[in-house]
Each structure stands twice: as structure tokens, then as C-alpha cells.
Write an enzyme that holds these catalytic residues in place. Structure first.
Site, PDB file in Angstrom:
ATOM      1  N   CYS A   1      -6.077 -14.193  -5.813  1.00 23.02           N
ATOM      2  CA  CYS A   1      -5.524 -15.549  -5.820  1.00 23.02           C
ATOM      3  C   CYS A   1      -6.576 -16.573  -6.292  1.00 23.02           C
ATOM      4  CB  CYS A   1      -4.980 -15.908  -4.454  1.00 23.02           C
ATOM      5  SG  CYS A   1      -6.025 -15.420  -3.067  1.00 23.02           S
TER       6      CYS A   1
HETATM    7  N1  LIG Z   1      -2.271 -12.798   1.318  1.00 23.59           N
HETATM    8  C1  LIG Z   1      -2.541 -13.235   0.084  1.00 23.59           C
HETATM    9  O1  LIG Z   1      -2.485 -14.450  -0.195  1.00 23.59           O
HETATM   10  C2  LIG Z   1      -2.912 -12.279  -1.015  1.00 23.59           C
HETATM   11  C3  LIG Z   1      -3.080 -12.796  -2.305  1.00 23.59           C
HETATM   12  C4  LIG Z   1      -3.435 -11.931  -3.335  1.00 23.59           C
HETATM   13  C5  LIG Z   1      -3.627 -10.584  -3.064  1.00 23.59           C
HETATM   14  N2  LIG Z   1      -3.479 -10.131  -1.801  1.00 23.59           N
HETATM   15  C6  LIG Z   1      -3.711  -8.682  -1.564  1.00 23.59           C
HETATM   16  O2  LIG Z   1      -2.481  -8.048  -1.262  1.00 23.59           O
HETATM   17  C7  LIG Z   1      -2.719  -6.971  -0.355  1.00 23.59           C
HETATM   18  C8  LIG Z   1      -1.843  -7.208   0.876  1.00 23.59           C
HETATM   19  O3  LIG Z   1      -2.235  -8.436   1.453  1.00 23.59           O
HETATM   20  P1  LIG Z   1      -1.435  -9.122   2.639  1.00 23.59           P
HETATM   21  O4  LIG Z   1      -2.005 -10.480   2.774  1.00 23.59           O
HETATM   22  O5  LIG Z   1       0.025  -8.957   2.445  1.00 23.59           O
HETATM   23  O6  LIG Z   1      -1.892  -8.216   3.888  1.00 23.59           O
HETATM   24  P2  LIG Z   1      -1.150  -7.991   5.268  1.00 23.59           P
HETATM   25  O7  LIG Z   1      -0.254  -9.117   5.578  1.00 23.59           O
HETATM   26  O8  LIG Z   1      -2.232  -7.638   6.243  1.00 23.59           O
HETATM   27  O9  LIG Z   1      -0.267  -6.680   5.003  1.00 23.59           O
HETATM   28  C9  LIG Z   1      -0.848  -5.433   4.775  1.00 23.59           C
HETATM   29  C10 LIG Z   1       0.244  -4.390   4.585  1.00 23.59           C
HETATM   30  O10 LIG Z   1      -0.386  -3.145   4.291  1.00 23.59           O
HETATM   31  C11 LIG Z   1       0.215  -2.151   5.089  1.00 23.59           C
HETATM   32  N3  LIG Z   1      -0.765  -1.105   5.394  1.00 23.59           N
HETATM   33  C12 LIG Z   1      -2.004  -1.282   5.913  1.00 23.59           C
HETATM   34  N4  LIG Z   1      -2.642  -0.099   6.012  1.00 23.59           N
HETATM   35  C13 LIG Z   1      -1.764   0.843   5.564  1.00 23.59           C
HETATM   36  C14 LIG Z   1      -1.820   2.255   5.429  1.00 23.59           C
HETATM   37  N5  LIG Z   1      -2.914   2.940   5.741  1.00 23.59           N
HETATM   38  N6  LIG Z   1      -0.732   2.893   4.935  1.00 23.59           N
HETATM   39  C15 LIG Z   1       0.365   2.194   4.593  1.00 23.59           C
HETATM   40  N7  LIG Z   1       0.484   0.858   4.695  1.00 23.59           N
HETATM   41  C16 LIG Z   1      -0.573   0.199   5.171  1.00 23.59           C
HETATM   42  C17 LIG Z   1       0.705  -2.829   6.329  1.00 23.59           C
HETATM   43  O11 LIG Z   1       1.795  -2.086   6.794  1.00 23.59           O
HETATM   44  P3  LIG Z   1       2.069  -1.686   8.314  1.00 23.59           P
HETATM   45  O12 LIG Z   1       2.313  -2.941   9.062  1.00 23.59           O
HETATM   46  O13 LIG Z   1       3.254  -0.826   8.171  1.00 23.59           O
HETATM   47  O14 LIG Z   1       0.832  -0.929   8.779  1.00 23.59           O
HETATM   48  C18 LIG Z   1       1.134  -4.204   5.791  1.00 23.59           C
HETATM   49  O15 LIG Z   1       2.461  -4.169   5.382  1.00 23.59           O
HETATM   50  C19 LIG Z   1      -4.223  -6.993  -0.015  1.00 23.59           C
HETATM   51  O16 LIG Z   1      -4.898  -6.084  -0.828  1.00 23.59           O
HETATM   52  C20 LIG Z   1      -4.619  -8.413  -0.378  1.00 23.59           C
HETATM   53  O17 LIG Z   1      -5.975  -8.533  -0.734  1.00 23.59           O
HETATM   54  C21 LIG Z   1      -3.096 -10.937  -0.763  1.00 23.59           C
END
Ligand SMILES: NC(=O)c1ccc[n+]([C@@H]2O[C@H](COP(=O)([O-])OP(=O)(O)OC[C@H]3O[C@@H](n4cnc5c(N)ncnc54)[C@H](OP(=O)(O)O)[C@@H]3O)[C@@H](O)[C@H]2O)c1
Length: 341
Positions: free
Chosen positions: A154
Site C-alpha cells: 500500500c
Molecule cells: N491490510 C492492508 O491494508 C494490506 C494492504 C496491502 C497488502 N496487504 C497484505 O495482504 C495480506 C493480508 O493482509 P490482511 O491485512 O488482510 O491480514 P489479516 O487481516 O491478518 O488476515 C490474514 C488472513 O490470512 C489467513 N491466514 C493466516 N495464516 C494462515 C495460514 N497459515 N493458512 C491459511 N490462512 C492463513 C487468515 O485466516 P484465518 O483467520 O482463517 O487463520 C486471515 O484470513 C498480508 O500479506 C498483507 O501484508 C494488506
């Protein structure tokens, strides 16, 4: 016919935003969902707001055939998890499935740098040459037909869209990017930096001294040194990058605005503004609002870019990339209009 899309990480912020956009996408169908702890349940178990929707169950990421029979997979997973999954499912790429990693595993070109920045050896370094960096404003032609796409971070997206015209014109002597982000940028997991009592009515900087993981990604895009300071501000979503740039020769604000207009002509997710944009202007959308001006007394240009960290900063950019990869209209399913007021 609709393209069949799977989302991994739908219990998280980026994954559920991808789900929201794809449910309204005219050419996409949600065909599979996967997760970790949420597997075995329904989406409504993670997101009560989505009760009543007819959605596939969340299956385990591994062992349940997630990815098979799909046209595209969006991985909204922690870094390391997605790279390992892609390594174990590389046959999908050969079958023509589009895999878009919203995390960091395929962003940095150098696996040694990735290991240093993310603290572990790259899980799929042999696949790095196949990954296209998914910033359409830079790599639109390579994204058409791409199969492995590294969705940008981002902060790098916001900084790059503010800075690219200045850098490409060779105008920047030094470049400083000061950014603010909403708390959803840290994901849904609990932690002291995203507890209400600790972020409410407070602003904090972090990742100073060049230590933020997005710093090398920003420099990789821009091909030059950039001084980057992120801040966490008390809002749910939204991101504003303010780029201050020393000018190698004097230009007027009008000349710069004309250069920006020329650079971003034909880039449908970028809107040039005549005034500094607000994060509310792009909330929930996949748009980037950009403003540029000059401080002639100090010989600097200042450019700002407002995005939604979960929109153009994550899920909406992933949908834009999916459209390019599969030959769909680039902005199909990408929201342009925020909720106003
Ligand atoms: N938040 C942002 O603004 C943003 C912006 C750009 C990029 N990103 C990237 O997008 C990705 C997700 O970010 P987020 O903010 O959405 O994180 P988040 O809210 O913490 O969600 C993480 C997700 O990953 C799943 N997960 C974690 N460990 C897992 C595993 N071992 N096997 C299967 N599923 C697993 C979790 O599922 P369960 O609940 O089922 O465990 C959850 O649905 C990250 O790499 C982050 O850097 C985020």
C-alpha cells in the site's frame, strides 16, 4: 461466462475486501474460499455482516484441493504463507491459473534482499522471474496475460503514484515520502498497535531509520533512494502519501500538472486533483487521487496521493490486475465512487 475466482484469507481485511469487490464484479464468480483458523466454517462466522449471502464454505488452504478448477486465485495471506503455497501449487500456473499474491512474497526481485527484509529464506525464489509486479501504471502490458502477479504494498503504491512523473522526468534530486495509514493496514489480528485505546486520538510514527519493510520496495519501483516515514493515524482505512522532492531544475506548478496529466492519461485508476486529496475521497474505492504543486522559494515539488490501503493499496488493485491478466475490462468490479459523506 464468469471467471471462477478463489480467495484465500477471506477472514482477514484484504481478503474480505476482495470478496466485497468480486461479489459485484460483472464477470467474476466466487468459486472457492480458503483460510487457516477459519477453515471449516462459513464466511458469516468470521464476518457477521455477510450473513445471508450464498457463499462457498471456507476450506483449509492445504489438502482440500483449493485452487483446482479455478481461473484465478487471490492470496490475502501473511508473507511466507503465500509463497510456500505457490511453490507447492506451481502446476496451477502451468495450467493457466492466475495467482495474485496480495502479500509481499513476490514483490522484491532479489531473493537475498527478500530474506533480509522478511527474516526468512524465500519460499519460492525460483518462481520470482515469473512474477509481474502488479502496478498497472508501470507494467500494464506485462500484466496482460500474466499468471503470477505480485500485488504491490500500500505505501509503495501511494508513494509511487505521487512520485513517478517526477522521477521519470529526472527532476528529483532528493525524495522524501511521509505517509499516514489507517489501522486496517496492520491486518485484523490483535496487537498493541491496533487496540482502540492505543490508536484512538493518537498518531505514531514507526519503521523509522529505513527499517520499514516497504522501504526497499519503494526504492525498487522508483530505482532511486527515497526517505520514507510511515505513520499510523486513528482511522479505519485510508492512506495519504506526501512526497517532497528536490528539483534539479525549476519548473512551475502548471508545468508539473501538465506533466502529470500526460503521464497518467489512459490510466483509469488515477485521478488528478486541483487541490490536495482527502482519504475520504477514495474510501472503499480502487482509485488514487493525485495532486502536485511547487514550492518555488525552496526549489521543491510536493505531490500527494490518497488511496484506500485496502482498495488501490490491496484488494481493488488485485481486481484491476486480475482483469488485466484475464483480458477483462480493466476497471470491472473496481469501485470508483466512495460513500459520501
Ligand atoms: N491490510 C492492508 O491494508 C494490506 C494492504 C496491502 C497488502 N496487504 C497484505 O495482504 C495480506 C493480508 O493482509 P490482511 O491485512 O488482510 O491480514 P489479516 O487481516 O491478518 O488476515 C490474514 C488472513 O490470512 C489467513 N491466514 C493466516 N495464516 C494462515 C495460514 N497459515 N493458512 C491459511 N490462512 C492463513 C487468515 O485466516 P484465518 O483467520 O482463517 O487463520 C486471515 O484470513 C498480508 O500479506 C498483507 O501484508 C494488506
Amino acid at each position: 461466462m464468469a471467471v471462477r475466482v478463489g480467495i484465500a484469507g477471506v477472514s482477514g481485511y484484504a481478503g474480505v475486501d476482495a470478496l466485497r469487490l468480486l461479489l459485484a464484479h460483472p464477470h467474476a464468480q466466487i468459486a472457492a474460499l480458503a483460510g487457516g483458523g477459519s477453515a471449516g466454517g462459513a464466511v458469516a462466522d468470521s464476518w457477521g455482516a455477510l450473513a445471508g449471502l450464498d457463499l462457498p464454505p471456507i476450506v483449509p488452504l492445504e489438502g482440500a484441493g483449493f485452487g483446482e478448477g479455478l481461473d484465478a486465485v487471490l492470496l490475502a495471506l501473511p508473507h511466507g504463507v503465500s509463497g510456500g503455497w505457490v511453490a507447492r501449487h506451481r502446476h496451477l500456473l502451468d495450467q493457466g491459473v492466475v495467482i495474485i499474491d496480495l502479500g509481499a512474497d513476490f514483490r522484491l526481485r532479489d531473493p537475498a534482499q527478500h530474506a533480509a527484509v522478511y527474516g526468512a529464506p524465500h519460499a519460492a525464489s525460483e518462481l520470482l522471474p515469473r512474477a509481474v509486479y502488479g502496478l498497472p501504471e508501470l507494467h500494464r502490458e506485462q500484466l496482460r496475460g500474466a499468471r503470477l502477479i505480485a500485488n504491490p504494498g500500500c505505501y509503495p503504491t501511494a508513494t509511487a503514484l505521487a512520485a513517478l512523473p517526477l522521477v521519470e522526468a529526472g527532476l528529483a534530486t532528493f525524495l522524501v515520502s511521509d505517509c499516514v495509514s489507517g489501522v486496517s493496514g496492520a491486518g485484523r489480528k490483535a496487537g498493541p498497535r491496533n487496540l482502540y485505546c492505543e490508536v484512538h486520538e493518537s498518531v505514531v510514527g514507526y519503521g523509522l531509520g529505513g527499517s520499514h519493510r516497504h522501504a526497499p520496495e519503494i526504492e525498487q519501483i522508483l530505482g532511486r533512494q527515497a526517505i520514507f516515514t510511515p505513520h499510523l493515524v486513528p482511522m479505519s482505512r485510508g492512506m495519504l502519501a506526501t512526497v517532497t522532492c528536490g528539483l534539479s531544475r525549476m519548473v512551475t506548478a502548471a508545468e508539473l500538472r501538465a506533466a502529470y496529466a500526460e503521464r497518467y492519461a489512459g490510466h483509469p485508476a488515477v485521478v488528478l486533483r486541483d487541490e490536495p486529496p482527502a482519504t475520504a475521497d477514495v474510501r472503499g474505492t480502487g482509485m488514487a487521487h493525485v495532486f502536485v504543486t511547487v514550492d518555488p522559494a525552496r526549489g521543491v515539488a510536493q505531490a500527494q496521493c490518497a488511496i484506500d490501503n485496502l482498495g488501490k493499496g490491496a484488494a481493488a488493485q488485485a481486481v484491476q490486475n486480475l482483469n488485466l491478466a484475464l483480458g477483462l475490462p480493466e476497471m470491472a468490479g473496481v469501485v470508483r465512487v466512495p460513500l459520501l459523506p
